[in-house]
Enzyme design. Structure first.
Site, PDB file in Angstrom:
ATOM      1  N   HIS A 128       0.766  -1.016  -0.111  1.00 32.21           N
ATOM      2  CA  HIS A 128      -0.143  -0.045  -0.158  1.00 32.21           C
ATOM      3  C   HIS A 128       0.797   1.245   0.215  1.00 32.21           C
ATOM      4  O   HIS A 128       0.449   2.213  -0.802  1.00 32.21           O
ATOM      5  CB  HIS A 128      -0.853  -0.109   1.308  1.00 32.21           C
ATOM      6  CG  HIS A 128      -1.806   1.172   1.675  1.00 32.21           C
ATOM      7  ND1 HIS A 128      -3.066   1.597   0.895  1.00 32.21           N
ATOM      8  CD2 HIS A 128      -1.353   2.313   2.026  1.00 32.21           C
ATOM      9  CE1 HIS A 128      -3.356   2.649   1.446  1.00 32.21           C
ATOM     10  NE2 HIS A 128      -2.423   3.190   2.098  1.00 32.21           N
ATOM     11  N   GLU A 129       1.790   1.274   0.934  1.00 31.03           N
ATOM     12  CA  GLU A 129       2.634   2.528   1.070  1.00 31.03           C
ATOM     13  C   GLU A 129       3.436   2.775  -0.394  1.00 31.03           C
ATOM     14  O   GLU A 129       3.785   3.635  -0.836  1.00 31.03           O
ATOM     15  CB  GLU A 129       3.664   2.545   2.063  1.00 31.03           C
ATOM     16  CG  GLU A 129       2.715   2.400   3.438  1.00 31.03           C
ATOM     17  CD  GLU A 129       2.098   3.450   3.587  1.00 31.03           C
ATOM     18  OE1 GLU A 129       1.995   4.542   3.223  1.00 31.03           O
ATOM     19  OE2 GLU A 129       1.077   2.962   4.413  1.00 31.03           O
ATOM     20  N   HIS A 132       1.545   4.564  -2.875  1.00 31.49           N
ATOM     21  CA  HIS A 132       1.561   5.964  -2.694  1.00 31.49           C
ATOM     22  C   HIS A 132       2.772   6.402  -3.490  1.00 31.49           C
ATOM     23  O   HIS A 132       2.968   7.501  -4.070  1.00 31.49           O
ATOM     24  CB  HIS A 132       1.527   6.246  -1.468  1.00 31.49           C
ATOM     25  CG  HIS A 132       0.251   6.391  -0.570  1.00 31.49           C
ATOM     26  ND1 HIS A 132      -0.808   6.793  -1.146  1.00 31.49           N
ATOM     27  CD2 HIS A 132      -0.107   5.708   0.482  1.00 31.49           C
ATOM     28  CE1 HIS A 132      -1.858   6.704  -0.239  1.00 31.49           C
ATOM     29  NE2 HIS A 132      -1.341   5.966   0.656  1.00 31.49           N
ATOM     30  N   GLU A 204      -6.194   6.779  -1.596  1.00 26.08           N
ATOM     31  CA  GLU A 204      -6.277   5.571  -0.477  1.00 26.08           C
ATOM     32  C   GLU A 204      -6.894   4.360  -1.092  1.00 26.08           C
ATOM     33  O   GLU A 204      -6.086   3.442  -1.003  1.00 26.08           O
ATOM     34  CB  GLU A 204      -7.043   5.979   0.899  1.00 26.08           C
ATOM     35  CG  GLU A 204      -6.384   6.838   1.852  1.00 26.08           C
ATOM     36  CD  GLU A 204      -4.774   6.332   2.232  1.00 26.08           C
ATOM     37  OE1 GLU A 204      -4.619   5.158   2.308  1.00 26.08           O
ATOM     38  OE2 GLU A 204      -4.078   7.360   2.435  1.00 26.08           O
TER      39      GLU A 204
END
Length: 282
Positions: A128-129, A132, A204
């Site tokens: 997930h990070e 970004h 997100e």
């Protein structure tokens, strides 16, 4: 596209700063706020990641650790440069990414996170990070956090100016309306938060999808989010600053009911539902 978003964000935050400066000290306040905004925009672009990491006392992780090697494996799988890896001495399980671009990125996790997730769930979170980082929105979130902090500082000044009879004066050298000044002190940070919310919530979902793909199974991140949502409501983050809320994978202020009303994150239930729907996609 994200470069335009960053400049748009900077422009809005600069306007809010100038508006507050004018309320506090009139034209001179506007000029001072414009100077502050210029400095903050410059600092935000080049050093905001270091500011945020320092704010949370982040410590670099050695290359021979399991966490570092897992990040390295996932970064290679995502075809991304290896980010710097940090750990935060916080019991609340959480994580964030920061930096101005993929070549100057950092991923940070808390000790509390390492205590409650297994390798699969950790892979989903790191993925997930890295999402970004891949989408180049880490600069947006970090700039938003830094600028929102500056707005909160000026808003606090406006509040005290109202209490002690300061603020902008009219042509007859009379103080401005203290009620209006207090209202600005309340609504300026709220306006900054709304800007953060508008930008943060959509990204997100995109990062969740990326994390599910890179980790190899959407259930990994879905299970991790269930744990993070539950523990973050029970364990407060000691140094959590509202201005940096949008940077974390789940809100570090989840235990604060008032903060939940204006959370920069979509609901965890909705994020999990979308991840579970990915299992049925062809």
């Amino acid at each position: 596209m994200n470069t335009l978003k960053t400049f748009f964000l900077m422009a809005i935050m600069t306007f809010i700063l100038m508006f507050l400066g004018n309320a506090i000290a009139g034209q001179n306040g506007t000029i001072i706020a414009l100077i502050i905004a210029g400095v903050m925009n410059f600092v935000s672009y080049w050093w905001s990641d270091k500011i945020v990491l320092s704010m949370y006392g982040a410590q670099p992780v050695a290359e021979n650790t399991h966490l570092y090697q897992l990040v390295k494996k996932l970064a290679q799988r995502a075809d991304l440069p290896m980010p710097k890896v940090y750990i935060l001495n916080e019991q609340q399980p959480n994580a964030f990414a920061t930096g101005r671009n993929p070549h100057h990125a950092a991923v940070a996790v808390t000790r509390g996170l390492m205590d409650i997730v297994d390798d699969n769930e950790l892979s989903g979170i790191i993925g997930h990070e890295l999402g970004h980082v891949q989408h180049r929105d880490i600069l947006i979130s970090t700039v938003a956090a830094t600028m929102a902090g500056a707005i909160s500082f000026l808003a606090n000044m406006a509040k005290w100016a109202a209490i002690f009879g300061g603020g902008r004066r009219d042509e007859d050298n009379r103080s401005g309306n203290p009620i209006a000044l207090i209202a600005m002190a309340i609504f300026a940070p709220l306006a900054a938060l709304l800007v953060q919310m508008a930008i943060s919530r959509t990204r997100e979902y995109k990062a969740d999808r990326f994390g599910a793909t890179v980790s190899g199974n959407p259930e990994y991140l879905a299970n991790a989010l269930r744990k993070l949502d539950m523990y973050s409501r029970r364990i407060p983050m000691r140094n959590a600053a509202p201005a940096t809320e949008n940077m974390f994978i789940v809100s570090p202020l989840a235990g604060n009911k008032m903060a939940n009303l204006f959370s920069t994150h979509p609901s965890t239930e909705d994020r999990i539902r979308r991840l579970e729907e990915m299992k049925y996609e062809k």
